[in-house]
Design a protein around this motif. Structure first.
Motif, PDB file in Angstrom:
ATOM      1  N   ASN A 597      54.762 132.891  88.226  1.00  0.00           N
ATOM      2  CA  ASN A 597      53.550 132.092  88.036  1.00  0.00           C
ATOM      3  C   ASN A 597      52.855 131.757  89.347  1.00  0.00           C
ATOM      4  O   ASN A 597      51.627 131.767  89.439  1.00  0.00           O
ATOM      5  N   CYS A 598      53.642 131.498  90.389  1.00  0.00           N
ATOM      6  CA  CYS A 598      53.061 131.066  91.669  1.00  0.00           C
ATOM      7  C   CYS A 598      52.860 132.202  92.670  1.00  0.00           C
ATOM      8  O   CYS A 598      52.214 132.015  93.699  1.00  0.00           O
ATOM      9  N   GLY A 599      53.405 133.359  92.382  1.00  0.00           N
ATOM     10  CA  GLY A 599      53.198 134.479  93.283  1.00  0.00           C
ATOM     11  C   GLY A 599      54.248 134.571  94.372  1.00  0.00           C
ATOM     12  O   GLY A 599      55.424 134.290  94.141  1.00  0.00           O
ATOM     13  N   HIS A 600      53.828 134.941  95.585  1.00  0.00           N
ATOM     14  CA  HIS A 600      54.767 135.139  96.685  1.00  0.00           C
ATOM     15  C   HIS A 600      54.251 134.425  97.925  1.00  0.00           C
ATOM     16  O   HIS A 600      53.067 134.063  98.012  1.00  0.00           O
ATOM     17  N   ALA A 601      55.142 134.234  98.899  1.00  0.00           N
ATOM     18  CA  ALA A 601      54.743 133.495 100.107  1.00  0.00           C
ATOM     19  C   ALA A 601      55.647 133.852 101.279  1.00  0.00           C
ATOM     20  O   ALA A 601      56.765 134.355 101.106  1.00  0.00           O
ATOM     21  N   PHE A 602      55.132 133.569 102.486  1.00  0.00           N
ATOM     22  CA  PHE A 602      55.871 133.718 103.734  1.00  0.00           C
ATOM     23  C   PHE A 602      55.805 132.383 104.471  1.00  0.00           C
ATOM     24  O   PHE A 602      54.770 131.707 104.453  1.00  0.00           O
ATOM     25  N   ALA A 603      56.895 132.048 105.129  1.00  0.00           N
ATOM     26  CA  ALA A 603      56.910 130.843 105.956  1.00  0.00           C
ATOM     27  C   ALA A 603      57.158 131.245 107.405  1.00  0.00           C
ATOM     28  O   ALA A 603      58.067 132.039 107.681  1.00  0.00           O
ATOM     29  N   PHE A 604      56.333 130.714 108.315  1.00  0.00           N
ATOM     30  CA  PHE A 604      56.465 131.003 109.747  1.00  0.00           C
ATOM     31  C   PHE A 604      56.852 129.710 110.464  1.00  0.00           C
ATOM     32  O   PHE A 604      56.273 128.643 110.204  1.00  0.00           O
ATOM     33  N   PHE A 605      57.819 129.820 111.391  1.00  0.00           N
ATOM     34  CA  PHE A 605      58.375 128.629 112.032  1.00  0.00           C
ATOM     35  C   PHE A 605      58.247 128.712 113.555  1.00  0.00           C
ATOM     36  O   PHE A 605      58.564 129.736 114.160  1.00  0.00           O
ATOM     37  N   GLY A 606      57.784 127.617 114.151  1.00  0.00           N
ATOM     38  CA  GLY A 606      57.761 127.497 115.606  1.00  0.00           C
ATOM     39  C   GLY A 606      56.652 128.287 116.270  1.00  0.00           C
ATOM     40  O   GLY A 606      56.917 129.314 116.912  1.00  0.00           O
ATOM     41  N   LEU A 607      55.426 127.805 116.148  1.00  0.00           N
ATOM     42  CA  LEU A 607      54.288 128.500 116.747  1.00  0.00           C
ATOM     43  C   LEU A 607      54.442 128.590 118.262  1.00  0.00           C
ATOM     44  O   LEU A 607      54.770 127.604 118.928  1.00  0.00           O
ATOM     45  N   GLN A 608      54.178 129.783 118.798  1.00  0.00           N
ATOM     46  CA  GLN A 608      54.298 130.009 120.231  1.00  0.00           C
ATOM     47  C   GLN A 608      52.953 130.282 120.902  1.00  0.00           C
ATOM     48  O   GLN A 608      52.890 130.465 122.104  1.00  0.00           O
ATOM     49  N   ARG A 609      51.887 130.350 120.104  1.00  0.00           N
ATOM     50  CA  ARG A 609      50.532 130.556 120.635  1.00  0.00           C
ATOM     51  C   ARG A 609      50.440 131.798 121.512  1.00  0.00           C
ATOM     52  O   ARG A 609      50.010 131.750 122.657  1.00  0.00           O
ATOM     53  N   ASN A 610      50.857 132.917 120.964  1.00  0.00           N
ATOM     54  CA  ASN A 610      50.749 134.176 121.700  1.00  0.00           C
ATOM     55  C   ASN A 610      49.289 134.632 121.672  1.00  0.00           C
ATOM     56  O   ASN A 610      48.808 135.178 120.688  1.00  0.00           O
TER      57      ASN A 610
END
Length: 678
Positions: A597-610
């Motif tokens: 019902n909700c689909g799919h997702a990705f989680a990204f952790f700890g932005l490094q501002r590349n």
């Protein structure tokens, strides 16, 4: 099978060939395709006789019939023996056929190979067995030769190419990608405008000594109308000949696969080849199943492009290739009589084989035992005749066997049943498609099991590996290296024919659901939900990719640490490249378990501002859309930003494929169920 019949089978196995006369008077190039096509009664009678016999196979189950004819194939033991004892690096039936042609035809005599370089071009070549066979042959028989090659085929990595047109086995292509030419629009389509000019320019720069050999092994899926196979492939074979004549050097050789010889333009095409080459022979290799129509035209000693150029120019300037290539009056009667004998010879061989296979269907055990002696003879003779031996590993084309193939699923039906599907009501078609979709239901018990996510490290791709590739815009995704091709094909049929059913969840519900799947989810996590963008642009992939990336970049501006990306469709190289670029901007990421019902997702952790990866994403955004809004064939759009090898070598590749397969299933099952609801 009588002793006499067995003796005949052995005698003709390696002698199915017909030598044609050459040095005919050239037809007039100015007359090409100016007159309506013509038919000759005796050729059409021959066609009717063959089709009458072929029609007897309509009610046989295709898979069980294939298994039966394999056991009745006189060359049925050859591949197994080669695999065990010779170990070629890319062994297929096509490998055996071309090795046989090379051994029979003296395409690489000492006169032809007196120079140090031997260059070949292979048209419509995927998956690449002709190249592998040629490499093996040269390694054994012409060791001092410097062999180089170039090949073209429908590009399996351009997502506008799909089933049943593309070959899914890309092991050789992936290992030798720099030797494959996909043309100015990157599709690999031989029909693309100016392709013949583009290829001539390419080979002229690449091969200073010219092209000594051109092969053309192309075909088109004819399963829906096997009785008209010759007409179905006519346009392709005409193009192959003209493209080949345009790049071949003087005294070079040309090998072209064709099928039956009943129609006017096949006769005209062969006549032209007999005018332009000193030697023309038609062969049916022993390793080509004798119940099919394929034959190979082997042409040697090309008189030169200066003789062929008027015909090449007239061909590509002609607007109506449905007309006759040449008027009947320009084809000598003596040639007509000769080519009729040739056509009759190969047609009768095929008819005899089909009739034998039908008889043996009802007495399988008896015939299988009698066939074993013939198969043993053909296998031993094949090895002896062509002096086959293994080659060193450093001589092979593939030093490692890279394979990321998800094979097309075949459905077990007869030809008659397949034809009956063409006249189904929409509801009946929905029932068939739903039944087909159930074959994929085991996807729900996949890599996640009881886990809610698959944790991944950032990709090992560096910014220095970025290489923008432009080509024909992919407005509709028909093929992908990131999901099952047959599942994607089913999805496209369903989307095209049935009312779309959207998920009932809204943005808030989706955000809450996927946040709940994350342990210790930060309160300041940025959410980028692309589900609505997908629904608005699902029928135009170019705009979909553009709008998705625009939304992602906007969300990245507001991200301070973690990010949740929902509903990003990952069927294209652009999308996968952007995903890995994003992973390079964070410490790690996770693929969350999809929900119906909700689909799919990705989680990204700890932005490094590349900043370097961020700049790349902005450049991608600038190049995704084609140069104009009408999406004509001449427009160019971004096809990929990273080489395909880097994308599929990532450790998360398998998980992404599984994710996409499950998402496709979740998308289309509700559509069919809603349509079939009483």
């Amino acid at each position: 099978m009588t002793p006499q019949t067995e003796h005949n089978e052995k005698a003709i196995a390696f002698s199915k060939k017909f030598v044609l006369s050459t040095n005919w008077r050239m037809p007039r190039s100015s007359s090409m395709f100016t007159k309506p096509s013509w038919q000759l009664h005796k050729f059409q009678e021959l066609k009717s006789e063959l089709n009458f016999v072929k029609n007897k196979l309509d009610n046989f189950n295709s898979e069980t019939w294939h298994a039966h004819t394999t056991k009745m194939n006189p060359a049925g033991l050859v591949i197994g023996h080669l695999k065990k004892n010779i170990r070629p690096d890319f062994l297929t039936q096509a490998w055996c056929k071309f090795y046989e042609i090379l051994g029979n035809s003296s395409l690489l005599t000492q006169e032809r190979t007196s120079k140090a370089n031997f260059n070949s071009v292979h048209l419509c070549e995927a998956p690449g067995a002709f190249i592998s066979a040629l490499n093996h042959y040269i390694s054994l028989n012409h060791r001092n030769l410097n062999f180089d090659w170039l090949a073209m085929t429908l590009n399996p990595y351009h997502e506008s190419n799909g089933q049943p047109d593309i070959i899914t086995d890309d092991r050789l292509i992936l290992n030798t990608l720099d030797k494959w030419e996909f043309g100015p629009d990157y599709t690999g389509d031989i029909f693309q405008p100016k392709y013949h000019e583009h290829l001539l320019e390419t080979v002229s720069k690449r091969f200073v000594d010219g092209v000594s050999l051109v092969t053309a092994d192309g075909s088109i899926d004819c399963q829906n109308d096997p009785g008209e196979q010759e007409c179905t492939v006519m346009r392709l074979h005409n193009y192959e000949v003209m493209v080949g004549l345009n790049i071949l050097k003087d005294r070079g050789s040309f090998v072209l696969k064709t099928f039956t010889i009943f129609e006017c333009n096949t006769i005209c095409r062969i006549y032209l080849l007999c005018c332009l080459f000193e030697s023309v022979e038609i062969q049916k290799p022993a390793t080509s199943k004798s119940g099919n129509s394929e034959i190979y035209i082997v042409c040697k000693d090309y008189k030169g492009r200066k003789f062929a150029e008027p015909f090449i120019q007239s061909f590509f300037e002609s607007e109506n290739h449905e007309n006759a290539m040449f008027p009947l009056r320009q084809i000598p009667r003596t040639f007509i009589n000769e080519i009729f004998k040739c056509s009759s010879y190969f047609s009768n061989l095929q008819i005899r084989t089909i009739e034998r296979n039908i008889r043996s269907w009802f007495l399988k055990a008896e015939y299988y035992n009698e066939m074993k002696d013939i198969q043993s003879y053909v296998c031993k003779e094949f090895i002896k005749r062509y002096n086959l031996k293994p080659i060193r590993e450093d001589q092979t084309l593939m030093s490692k066997n890279v394979s990321k193939n998800y094979k097309k699923k075949t459905f077990d039906v007869s030809y008659a049943e397949k034809m009956s599907r063409r006249d189904l009501s929409l509801r009946e078609e929905a029932e068939i498609l739903y039944k087909d979709m159930t074959k994929f239901c085991n996807l729900e018990n996949n890599i996640w099991n009881k886990n809610v996510s698959v944790r991944c490290k950032k990709s090992n791709i560096d910014v220095s590996q970025v290489k923008f590739c432009m080509g024909k815009p992919v407005t509709k995704v028909r093929g992908s290296k990131f999901c099952d091709g047959s599942l994607l094909d089913c999805r496209n049929k369903i989307i095209d024919k049935f009312p779309y059913v959207e998920r009932t969840s809204d943005k808030k519900t989706r955000s809450s659901y996927f946040k709940s799947q994350l342990k210790n989810c930060r309160s300041d996590i940025t959410v980028c939900d692309l589900t609505d963008i997908y629904l608005e642009n699902r029928i135009n992939n170019v705009k979909l990719q553009y709008n998705c990336l625009h939304a992602i970049l906007d969300s990245l501006k507001h991200t301070t640490n973690d990010m949740l990306l929902i509903g990003y469709p990952l069927h294209t190289q652009i999308a996968i490249g952007c995903l890995f670029a994003m992973s390079g901007m964070f410490e790690s990421y996770a693929i969350l378990k999809p929900d119906c019902n909700c689909g799919h997702a990705f989680a990204f952790f700890g932005l490094q501002r590349n900043i370097r990866w961020l700049d790349i994403l902005y450049k991608v955004l600038d190049n995704i859309l084609p140069t104009s809004d009408d999406y004509t064939d001449s427009d160019k759009a971004l096809i990929s930003l990273l080489p395909i090898q880097h994308l599929i070598e990532q450790k998360s590749y398998h998980e992404i494929v599984e994710l996409n397969n499950l998402c496709l299933l979740y998308e289309v099952k509700p559509i069919l169920l809603d349509f079939l609801r009483p």
